[in-house]
Scaffold this motif. Structure first.
Motif, short mmCIF file in Angstrom:
data_model
loop_
_atom_site.label_atom_id
_atom_site.label_comp_id
_atom_site.label_asym_id
_atom_site.label_seq_id
_atom_site.Cartn_x
_atom_site.Cartn_y
_atom_site.Cartn_z
N SER A 1 70.41 -49.47 5.93
CA SER A 1 70.14 -49.22 7.35
C SER A 1 71.30 -50.36 8.40
O SER A 1 71.28 -51.39 8.08
CB SER A 1 68.74 -49.78 7.96
N VAL A 2 71.86 -49.87 8.95
CA VAL A 2 73.15 -50.38 9.82
C VAL A 2 72.90 -50.50 11.13
O VAL A 2 73.15 -49.50 11.80
CB VAL A 2 74.56 -50.07 9.43
N GLY A 3 72.15 -51.25 11.92
CA GLY A 3 71.71 -51.37 13.07
C GLY A 3 70.83 -50.12 13.44
O GLY A 3 71.00 -49.70 14.43
N GLY A 4 70.08 -49.91 12.54
CA GLY A 4 69.22 -48.76 12.60
C GLY A 4 69.84 -47.27 12.20
O GLY A 4 69.01 -46.00 12.28
N LEU B 1 73.57 -60.24 8.61
CA LEU B 1 73.61 -60.74 10.10
C LEU B 1 75.16 -60.54 10.59
O LEU B 1 75.31 -61.08 11.69
CB LEU B 1 73.08 -61.96 10.53
N THR B 2 76.01 -60.26 9.82
CA THR B 2 77.44 -60.23 10.03
C THR B 2 78.29 -59.08 10.15
O THR B 2 79.56 -59.26 10.08
CB THR B 2 78.16 -61.14 8.88
N LEU B 3 77.30 -58.08 10.25
CA LEU B 3 78.25 -56.69 10.44
C LEU B 3 77.95 -55.87 11.40
O LEU B 3 76.75 -55.55 12.14
CB LEU B 3 77.91 -55.80 9.09
N PHE B 4 79.20 -55.24 12.14
CA PHE B 4 78.94 -54.42 13.47
C PHE B 4 78.09 -55.15 14.46
O PHE B 4 77.44 -54.35 15.33
CB PHE B 4 78.23 -52.96 12.98
N ASP B 5 78.02 -56.45 14.68
CA ASP B 5 77.12 -57.12 15.55
C ASP B 5 75.55 -56.61 15.58
O ASP B 5 75.19 -56.42 16.57
CB ASP B 5 77.79 -56.95 16.96
N THR B 6 75.08 -56.59 14.54
CA THR B 6 73.88 -55.97 14.29
C THR B 6 73.31 -56.33 12.99
O THR B 6 73.76 -57.07 12.17
CB THR B 6 73.76 -54.32 14.48
N VAL B 7 72.08 -56.02 12.73
CA VAL B 7 71.19 -56.45 11.40
C VAL B 7 71.37 -55.19 10.53
O VAL B 7 71.28 -53.87 10.86
CB VAL B 7 69.88 -56.59 11.64
N THR B 8 71.92 -55.46 9.28
CA THR B 8 71.92 -54.48 8.24
C THR B 8 70.97 -54.98 7.08
O THR B 8 70.81 -56.00 6.83
CB THR B 8 73.45 -54.53 7.62
N THR B 9 70.37 -53.84 6.65
CA THR B 9 69.16 -54.08 5.62
C THR B 9 69.58 -52.97 4.45
O THR B 9 69.59 -51.76 4.78
CB THR B 9 67.95 -54.04 6.11
N TRP C 1 60.99 -42.05 1.05
CA TRP C 1 61.07 -43.30 1.95
C TRP C 1 60.21 -42.94 3.26
O TRP C 1 60.34 -41.72 3.87
CB TRP C 1 62.55 -43.82 2.28
N VAL C 2 59.78 -43.95 3.85
CA VAL C 2 59.08 -43.65 5.32
C VAL C 2 59.95 -44.55 6.18
O VAL C 2 60.16 -45.79 6.18
CB VAL C 2 57.66 -44.36 5.18
N ILE C 3 60.37 -43.84 7.12
CA ILE C 3 61.12 -44.43 8.43
C ILE C 3 60.55 -44.53 9.52
O ILE C 3 59.94 -43.23 9.97
CB ILE C 3 62.59 -43.43 8.33
N GLY C 4 60.41 -45.74 10.19
CA GLY C 4 59.91 -45.56 11.64
C GLY C 4 60.77 -44.95 12.65
O GLY C 4 61.91 -45.39 12.54
N VAL D 1 68.81 -40.85 9.29
CA VAL D 1 67.94 -40.91 10.49
C VAL D 1 68.91 -41.67 11.42
O VAL D 1 69.02 -43.05 11.15
CB VAL D 1 66.70 -41.36 10.13
N VAL D 2 69.08 -41.33 12.79
CA VAL D 2 69.81 -42.21 13.47
C VAL D 2 69.40 -41.97 15.17
O VAL D 2 68.82 -40.67 15.31
CB VAL D 2 71.33 -41.75 13.67
N THR D 3 68.89 -42.87 15.96
CA THR D 3 68.44 -42.84 16.91
C THR D 3 69.35 -43.53 18.26
O THR D 3 69.67 -44.47 17.92
CB THR D 3 66.97 -43.48 17.04
N SER D 4 69.63 -42.92 19.38
CA SER D 4 70.24 -43.10 20.46
C SER D 4 69.24 -43.59 21.39
O SER D 4 68.36 -42.68 21.69
CB SER D 4 71.14 -42.61 20.94
N GLY D 5 69.16 -44.66 22.08
CA GLY D 5 68.18 -44.85 23.16
C GLY D 5 68.56 -45.77 24.47
O GLY D 5 69.73 -46.46 24.16
N ASP D 6 67.91 -45.48 25.62
CA ASP D 6 68.33 -46.29 26.77
C ASP D 6 67.80 -47.91 26.70
O ASP D 6 68.20 -48.78 27.59
CB ASP D 6 67.96 -45.80 27.88
#
Length: 341
Positions: free
Chosen positions: A207-210, A34-42, A225-228, A249-254
């Motif tokens: 996964s770094v913040g998605g 929970l400490t990287l790039f202000d996001t969740v890394t898995t 792998w199965v990615i949602g 796989v990278v997503t940008s969203g509003d």
């Protein structure tokens, strides 16, 4: 140096039929930071023991933490020249930086050319005004506000990437225009995920913040792998799941980092032409061998009509899915082959 296991969660379960005769049995593990790039890394993968997986996950964490600090534009770190240091010395003096900073900025110049300026890390002066308005508005919704239009216009006069002078021989970066500021938020997570995936063992999902990177299939039998792909209208559901055996796989969203003013939603992806959030799409998902490029493309395609986005996509090895305001999905020619559900 104290090991940064804070926030690490480990889960394991047996891999069905994975252990071959005479080989150590492997288990699957998952680590979350929970400490990287202000996001969740898995990080997900298999190992012969929890200790072995923890060591791998820790090494990936530490490399990502190094990039997080190098590319930070808000915080100083003792003994480290980062992008904040470069910004603070704009118009003053060149700053000696880590080779990774040079490599990122050189790639960003390529992204700028490829996307016809849609991805411009020299737009920091404009993006700062939106960042400040978003932060203040989220902290105090009753007094939410937009950036001052005159201030945006003034900032937009200082966004030229030509002002960012990179001297590879001296390992320095110098911003010649005192009003130009760097902001690599559009590419830093994906670029960093790509670098660590290149150094990581095969068969991991990072996964770094998605921003998702697969370093190979899930197991030696080639299981993908199965990615949602998140539904922008309902974060608890997926529009699709994809089969991925490598690449990103990278997503940008509003729906990410957004705030409301007068009942209208304002997101963080700013069109360099209008200086306001783009309204073409609700989300754009990119599947690409390189996560840094995928990050850049997801931003660029978000800022373009579909036809222009496809023309840009045709210059790369990437595939894309666009989602419009009505929730309708559009696909590049090869994307549907990746869909599992």
């Amino acid at each position: 140096m104290k090991r940064l296991i804070c926030g690490l969660l480990l889960l394991s379960f047996f891999l069905s039929g994975c252990a071959g005769q005479g080989r150590a049995e492997q288990k699957r593990y998952e680590a979350t930071f929970l400490t990287l790039f202000d996001t969740v890394t898995t990080i997900k993968g298999a190992a012969e023991s929890q200790e072995a997986f923890t060591a791998t996950a820790q090494a990936i964490h530490d490399e990502l933490l190094h990039y997080h600090r190098l590319f930070d534009i808000y915080n100083d770190y003792e003994g480290l020249n980062n992008l904040k240091t470069v910004n603070d010395n704009a118009g003053i003096a060149p700053v000696t930086v880590d080779r990774a900073v040079l490599d990122l900025l050189l790639d960003c110049k390529d992204y700028f050319e490829l996307t016809d300026g849609r991805v411009n890390v020299a737009m920091g002066s404009v993006l700062y005004l939106w960042h400040r308005a978003r932060t203040d508005s989220l902290d105090d919704p009753a007094n939410a506000y937009l950036p001052d239009p005159a201030a945006l216009e003034e900032a937009s006069a200082h966004v030229s990437p030509d002002a960012v002078v990179i001297d590879e021989a001296a390992s320095t970066v110098f911003i010649t225009d005192p009003a130009v500021r760097l902001d690599v938020g559009a590419v830093a997570k994906g670029w960093s995920a790509q670098r660590v995936s290149e150094n990581a063992p095969k068969g991991l999902l990072i996964s770094v913040g998605g921003n998702v990177c697969a370093t190979g299939p899930k197991d030696e039998s080639g299981t993908p792998w199965v990615i949602g792909v998140q539904n922008p209208a309902d974060s608890s559901t997926n529009l699709h799941t994809l089969y991925i055996s490598g690449g990103s796989v990278v997503t940008s969203g509003d729906y990410q980092r957004a705030f409301r003013v007068g009942g209208r939603l304002y997101h963080h992806i700013i069109d360099p032409d209008t200086l306001y959030p783009s309204a073409y799409w609700r989300s754009v998902t990119i599947v690409c061998p390189d996560s840094g490029l995928a990050d850049a493309l997801s931003t660029a395609l978000f800022l373009l009509p579909r036809e222009e986005g496809q023309a840009l996509l045709d210059k790369t090895q990437a595939q894309a899915m666009w989602v419009d305001a009505e929730g309708t999905c559009f696909y590049s020619p090869g994307f549907e082959k990746l869909i599992r559900t």
